[in-house]
Design a protein around this motif. Sequence first.
Motif, PDB file in Angstrom:
ATOM      1  N   LEU A 199       0.859  -1.186   0.000  1.00  0.00           N
ATOM      2  CA  LEU A 199       0.000   0.000   0.000  1.00  0.00           C
ATOM      3  C   LEU A 199       0.895   1.235   0.000  1.00  0.00           C
ATOM      4  O   LEU A 199       1.772   1.372   0.839  1.00  0.00           O
ATOM      5  N   GLY A 200       0.663   2.125  -0.957  1.00  0.00           N
ATOM      6  CA  GLY A 200       1.559   3.255  -1.144  1.00  0.00           C
ATOM      7  C   GLY A 200       2.645   2.931  -2.146  1.00  0.00           C
ATOM      8  O   GLY A 200       3.761   3.436  -2.042  1.00  0.00           O
ATOM      9  N   ALA A 201       2.325   2.108  -3.136  1.00  0.00           N
ATOM     10  CA  ALA A 201       3.328   1.629  -4.087  1.00  0.00           C
ATOM     11  C   ALA A 201       3.698   2.672  -5.142  1.00  0.00           C
ATOM     12  O   ALA A 201       4.538   2.394  -5.996  1.00  0.00           O
ATOM     13  N   VAL A 258       1.008  -7.534   4.249  1.00  0.00           N
ATOM     14  CA  VAL A 258       0.792  -6.139   3.873  1.00  0.00           C
ATOM     15  C   VAL A 258       1.996  -5.291   4.283  1.00  0.00           C
ATOM     16  O   VAL A 258       2.460  -5.365   5.423  1.00  0.00           O
ATOM     17  N   ILE A 259       2.495  -4.476   3.353  1.00  0.00           N
ATOM     18  CA  ILE A 259       3.486  -3.450   3.660  1.00  0.00           C
ATOM     19  C   ILE A 259       2.763  -2.108   3.554  1.00  0.00           C
ATOM     20  O   ILE A 259       2.371  -1.698   2.457  1.00  0.00           O
ATOM     21  N   LEU A 312      10.174  -1.166  -3.517  1.00  0.00           N
ATOM     22  CA  LEU A 312       9.939  -2.426  -2.812  1.00  0.00           C
ATOM     23  C   LEU A 312       9.097  -3.373  -3.646  1.00  0.00           C
ATOM     24  O   LEU A 312       9.403  -4.567  -3.761  1.00  0.00           O
ATOM     25  N   ALA A 313       8.017  -2.855  -4.237  1.00  0.00           N
ATOM     26  CA  ALA A 313       7.144  -3.706  -5.051  1.00  0.00           C
ATOM     27  C   ALA A 313       7.908  -4.318  -6.217  1.00  0.00           C
ATOM     28  O   ALA A 313       7.758  -5.509  -6.525  1.00  0.00           O
ATOM     29  N   SER A 324       0.048 -10.782   7.824  1.00  0.00           N
ATOM     30  CA  SER A 324       0.812  -9.870   8.674  1.00  0.00           C
ATOM     31  C   SER A 324       0.737  -8.479   8.064  1.00  0.00           C
ATOM     32  O   SER A 324       0.389  -8.314   6.876  1.00  0.00           O
ATOM     33  N   LEU A 325       1.068  -7.491   8.875  1.00  0.00           N
ATOM     34  CA  LEU A 325       1.114  -6.107   8.382  1.00  0.00           C
ATOM     35  C   LEU A 325       2.350  -5.432   8.950  1.00  0.00           C
ATOM     36  O   LEU A 325       2.597  -5.480  10.164  1.00  0.00           O
ATOM     37  N   LEU A 326       3.128  -4.818   8.068  1.00  0.00           N
ATOM     38  CA  LEU A 326       4.308  -4.050   8.465  1.00  0.00           C
ATOM     39  C   LEU A 326       4.022  -2.580   8.197  1.00  0.00           C
ATOM     40  O   LEU A 326       3.839  -2.168   7.044  1.00  0.00           O
ATOM     41  N   TYR A 327       3.979  -1.786   9.259  1.00  0.00           N
ATOM     42  CA  TYR A 327       3.677  -0.360   9.168  1.00  0.00           C
ATOM     43  C   TYR A 327       4.984   0.429   9.098  1.00  0.00           C
ATOM     44  O   TYR A 327       5.838   0.303   9.979  1.00  0.00           O
ATOM     45  N   LEU A 328       5.112   1.240   8.043  1.00  0.00           N
ATOM     46  CA  LEU A 328       6.333   2.014   7.876  1.00  0.00           C
ATOM     47  C   LEU A 328       6.212   3.331   8.626  1.00  0.00           C
ATOM     48  O   LEU A 328       5.427   4.211   8.263  1.00  0.00           O
TER      49      LEU A 328
END
Length: 274
Positions: free
Chosen positions: A7-9, A45-46, A17-18, A81-85
Amino acid sequence: MSQFTVLGARGLIGSRLAASLARDGHEVCTPLRDDDLTSRSLGHVIYAIGLTSDFRTRTFDTITAHVCRLNEILRECRFESLLYLSSTRVYQGLSGAVDETTDLIVNPRRMDDLYNLSKLAGESLALASGRSTRIARISNVYDPRDLSDNFLSSVIRSAVTTGVVTLDSAADSAKDYVRLDDVVYALPRIALAGRGRVYNVCSGTNLSHAQLAEQLATLVPCQIRYASGATANTFPTISNRRLLAEFSFRPCSLVDDLPALVSAYRACGELSAC
């Protein structure tokens, strides 16, 4: 191979990253910000949605990006999972050495703290959600292939194009810089196998404005000036030991990468592209 949703690609980190995940053979989904994701299984999810330098003029958008959309994903979507930047800016105002367990300081009366408060609200929401979530606090990102308009880029551009750099912060101001390739290396590893909940993605070494100016002057003839009344803006030394221990993280040095950054801006100036 794993399934990722970035998300935010369209942003700097998300786009790189994508592309890296796809090259490595992962299944990668890059939905638009307003897409309905409730009917999908999102895998890992990133969450790379965010604002940076324009947060001061887009206060409501900052909260929407850092908190509101995250709330929807955590509450309504299916994922492994979700990784929040987040950002190492949350350590602003501290001194000495800090790590992921350090208590933080924010002041809601200070306009610049809106960014930190919104990121910390996102962190807290993710960690308290009861879902499988992790946080990546990312330092000041640079990339020889990206000529964006951040502090470092503006300094190098001025040195190359005008030979004069005027800094608004004092010579002993210092911050941590991390190469984009190192961030892209670290994020999927944290998402898939991180044993902790919060990670500092940084070089672990501060570079002062004076040191940056000294190194830059060896590469391009330039004069460094400091604005009248310039004050120090110094961040604490941020530990990346957790990342080093778990994933053999070996970040590049901005000093070593400066020649490539200068060359990129020289080439850009010759092409009149920036």
